[in-house]
Design a protein around this motif. Structure first.
Motif, PDB file in Angstrom:
ATOM      1  N   ASP A   1       0.824  -1.211   0.000  1.00  0.00           N
ATOM      2  CA  ASP A   1       0.000   0.000   0.000  1.00  0.00           C
ATOM      3  C   ASP A   1       0.858   1.261   0.000  1.00  0.00           C
ATOM      4  O   ASP A   1       0.505   2.264  -0.626  1.00  0.00           O
ATOM      5  CB  ASP A   1      -0.931   0.009   1.217  1.00  0.00           C
ATOM      6  CG  ASP A   1      -2.036  -1.038   1.119  1.00  0.00           C
ATOM      7  OD1 ASP A   1      -2.245  -1.568   0.008  1.00  0.00           O
ATOM      8  OD2 ASP A   1      -2.672  -1.334   2.151  1.00  0.00           O
ATOM      9  N   ALA A   2       1.984   1.202   0.710  1.00  0.00           N
ATOM     10  CA  ALA A   2       2.868   2.365   0.793  1.00  0.00           C
ATOM     11  C   ALA A   2       3.797   2.472  -0.415  1.00  0.00           C
ATOM     12  O   ALA A   2       4.563   3.428  -0.531  1.00  0.00           O
ATOM     13  CB  ALA A   2       3.703   2.296   2.073  1.00  0.00           C
ATOM     14  N   LYS A   3       3.709   1.476  -1.310  1.00  0.00           N
ATOM     15  CA  LYS A   3       4.608   1.406  -2.463  1.00  0.00           C
ATOM     16  C   LYS A   3       6.068   1.482  -2.019  1.00  0.00           C
ATOM     17  O   LYS A   3       6.905   2.148  -2.644  1.00  0.00           O
ATOM     18  CB  LYS A   3       4.277   2.506  -3.478  1.00  0.00           C
ATOM     19  CG  LYS A   3       2.911   2.328  -4.135  1.00  0.00           C
ATOM     20  CD  LYS A   3       2.634   3.411  -5.157  1.00  0.00           C
ATOM     21  CE  LYS A   3       1.380   3.111  -5.976  1.00  0.00           C
ATOM     22  NZ  LYS A   3       0.191   2.850  -5.159  1.00  0.00           N
ATOM     23  N   ASN A   4       6.332   0.784  -0.935  1.00  0.00           N
ATOM     24  CA  ASN A   4       7.694   0.735  -0.392  1.00  0.00           C
ATOM     25  C   ASN A   4       8.001  -0.717  -0.019  1.00  0.00           C
ATOM     26  O   ASN A   4       8.202  -1.059   1.147  1.00  0.00           O
ATOM     27  CB  ASN A   4       7.805   1.652   0.835  1.00  0.00           C
ATOM     28  CG  ASN A   4       9.208   1.698   1.397  1.00  0.00           C
ATOM     29  OD1 ASN A   4      10.186   1.536   0.661  1.00  0.00           O
ATOM     30  ND2 ASN A   4       9.318   1.910   2.701  1.00  0.00           N
ATOM     31  N   VAL A   5       8.018  -1.567  -1.039  1.00  0.00           N
ATOM     32  CA  VAL A   5       8.224  -2.993  -0.818  1.00  0.00           C
ATOM     33  C   VAL A   5       9.711  -3.289  -0.672  1.00  0.00           C
ATOM     34  O   VAL A   5      10.505  -2.983  -1.567  1.00  0.00           O
ATOM     35  CB  VAL A   5       7.629  -3.818  -1.976  1.00  0.00           C
ATOM     36  CG1 VAL A   5       7.866  -5.310  -1.756  1.00  0.00           C
ATOM     37  CG2 VAL A   5       6.140  -3.531  -2.102  1.00  0.00           C
ATOM     38  N   THR A   6      10.074  -3.859   0.456  1.00  0.00           N
ATOM     39  CA  THR A   6      11.479  -4.197   0.710  1.00  0.00           C
ATOM     40  C   THR A   6      11.711  -5.706   0.755  1.00  0.00           C
ATOM     41  O   THR A   6      12.848  -6.153   0.780  1.00  0.00           O
ATOM     42  CB  THR A   6      11.958  -3.582   2.042  1.00  0.00           C
ATOM     43  OG1 THR A   6      11.145  -4.080   3.117  1.00  0.00           O
ATOM     44  CG2 THR A   6      11.858  -2.066   2.003  1.00  0.00           C
ATOM     45  N   TRP A   7      10.628  -6.480   0.789  1.00  0.00           N
ATOM     46  CA  TRP A   7      10.737  -7.941   0.797  1.00  0.00           C
ATOM     47  C   TRP A   7      10.560  -8.469  -0.624  1.00  0.00           C
ATOM     48  O   TRP A   7       9.723  -7.969  -1.381  1.00  0.00           O
ATOM     49  CB  TRP A   7       9.667  -8.561   1.694  1.00  0.00           C
ATOM     50  CG  TRP A   7       9.845  -8.260   3.153  1.00  0.00           C
ATOM     51  CD1 TRP A   7      10.912  -7.668   3.761  1.00  0.00           C
ATOM     52  CD2 TRP A   7       8.907  -8.551   4.201  1.00  0.00           C
ATOM     53  NE1 TRP A   7      10.706  -7.575   5.120  1.00  0.00           N
ATOM     54  CE2 TRP A   7       9.486  -8.114   5.418  1.00  0.00           C
ATOM     55  CE3 TRP A   7       7.647  -9.155   4.239  1.00  0.00           C
ATOM     56  CZ2 TRP A   7       8.843  -8.253   6.644  1.00  0.00           C
ATOM     57  CZ3 TRP A   7       7.004  -9.293   5.450  1.00  0.00           C
ATOM     58  CH2 TRP A   7       7.597  -8.847   6.656  1.00  0.00           C
ATOM     59  N   ASP A   8      11.336  -9.481  -0.978  1.00  0.00           N
ATOM     60  CA  ASP A   8      11.256 -10.066  -2.313  1.00  0.00           C
ATOM     61  C   ASP A   8      10.567 -11.429  -2.321  1.00  0.00           C
ATOM     62  O   ASP A   8       9.797 -11.738  -3.231  1.00  0.00           O
ATOM     63  CB  ASP A   8      12.657 -10.209  -2.912  1.00  0.00           C
ATOM     64  CG  ASP A   8      13.347  -8.873  -3.065  1.00  0.00           C
ATOM     65  OD1 ASP A   8      12.761  -7.981  -3.704  1.00  0.00           O
ATOM     66  OD2 ASP A   8      14.464  -8.700  -2.538  1.00  0.00           O
ATOM     67  N   VAL A   9      10.860 -12.249  -1.330  1.00  0.00           N
ATOM     68  CA  VAL A   9      10.256 -13.575  -1.221  1.00  0.00           C
ATOM     69  C   VAL A   9       9.852 -13.785   0.235  1.00  0.00           C
ATOM     70  O   VAL A   9      10.641 -13.505   1.139  1.00  0.00           O
ATOM     71  CB  VAL A   9      11.234 -14.700  -1.626  1.00  0.00           C
ATOM     72  CG1 VAL A   9      10.518 -16.053  -1.611  1.00  0.00           C
ATOM     73  CG2 VAL A   9      11.836 -14.436  -2.986  1.00  0.00           C
TER      74      VAL A   9
END
Length: 354
Positions: A73-81
């Motif tokens: 939602d924050a468009k701040n994805v730090t996780w990949d898997v």
């Protein structure tokens, strides 16, 4: 000529930098922590890094889907898997905060997975299970059924339960006489939910609630509880590696597929999919099972599982797929929890607060 030479040098330098950038790439893989992540590191993360030059950055989570939602939602994805219950993969796919898994990830191995392993947004890794662990030094006799977990007179002492409705409600119903195969039929009714909470009321004052998978064996080891609902493989390590006097009761076992997922907007989606394919190789899954007892989601890997590296014990006996462990067991219903998780979590939290 000098100009051409400089251009060639520049091209070579750019290619070298690009190769270095690729070799120095990272992918953030999120798992449950503790022994599980330690064994994943040995079986998946480190071999993947050596094979591809991509470094795996390991992080832990507690299964709160809100953590993934918040990043998306924050468009701040730090996780990949992220690895989690198959119900999570289903719910995350339905609500649109997980990436669709590209068909190339499982190409050529589609027919070598247990049923339900490959979904639009998930690829199963292992079969895990909730079982009942107990301290053999503190129980008189041997527990033989889920009902014994709720019997504080026959088996005195504190109990450890996961601080979540998933599995907790199912165990309560089974302890109240519902066969494992019927537990979701009963839980799907208002009367069944009431019945589960009524059964939980009988031990509520003697429960130590846990939120991380590493806690149940630690609570047993520290003498804080006599019996604990635990991830099965979390007990196998202490039993085999540390010679802890723990017993495992498989009656009423609830099992599911631990599934790889990719959060929507993963900054390293390509590398994430490459990692999932690598970690799904039979030899990788067999190594994890041999070290920790998690049953591979691929039958071809099960055949490769051998003896524990230090205890010299055949690890197939500890697997959730062992027929002897499935006598009164039930696979966790991902659809049920996808449909009812939010409502039952709200009621569970309100019940805890009473």
């Amino acid at each position: 000529m000098k100009t051409i030479f400089r251009i060639l040098l520049g091209s070579i330098g750019f290619a070298a930098c690009a190769a270095a950038a690729q070799a120095e790439g990272t992918v953030t893989v999120v798992s449950w922590g503790g022994l599980y992540t330690q064994v994943q590191t040995t079986s998946f993360y480190e071999p993947f890094g050596k094979a591809t030059g991509i470094t795996v950055k390991s992080e832990d989570w507690n299964g709160n889907l809100g953590q993934i939602r918040a990043q998306v939602d924050a468009k701040n994805v730090t996780w990949d898997v992220v690895i989690g219950d198959s119900a999570f993969a289903k719910k995350g796919c339905e609500e649109g905060f997980l990436e669709k898994i590209d068909a190339s990830v499982t190409q050529g191995m589609e027919n070598d997975f247990l049923p339900g392993s490959i979904t639009d947004c998930g690829v199963a890794s292992v079969v895990w299970g909730y079982v009942i662990g107990y301290d053999e030094r503190k129980v008189q006799g041997k527990p033989t059924s889920v009902a014994d977990f709720f019997d504080l007179q026959k088996f005195p002492g504190k109990r450890a339960l996961p601080k979540r409705p998933e599995s907790t409600l199912e165990f309560a119903l089974m302890a109240d006489g519902v066969p494992a195969k019927d537990v979701y039929t009963v839980l799907a009714t208002p009367e069944g939910v009431d019945r589960a909470f009524k059964k939980l009321d009988t031990i509520k004052g003697d429960v130590v609630w846990w939120e991380a998978g590493a806690q149940p064996p630690q609570l047993l080891n520290d003498g804080e509880v006599t019996m604990a609902v635990s991830f099965a493989a979390r007990l196998v390590g202490p039993i085999l590696d540390d010679k802890k006097p723990f017993g495992i009761l498989y009656d009423g076992m609830l099992y599911d597929l631990d599934t790889w997922m990719i959060p929507l907007g993963s900054p390293h989606k390509k590398e994430a999919q490459e990692f999932i394919r690598f970690a799904s190789a039979p030899e990788r899954l067999a190594e994890l099972a041999t070290r920790a007892g998690y049953a591979p989601a691929r039958p071809s890997a099960i055949a490769l599982v051998g003896k524990h590296p230090t205890a010299n014990v055949d690890m197939k006996q500890y697997m959730m797929t062992n027929p002897e462990n499935l006598t009164n067991a039930q696979r966790i219903d991902a659809q049920f929890w996808s449909d009812n998780l939010d409502d039952l979590k709200e009621r569970f939290n309100a019940w805890l607060a009473q």
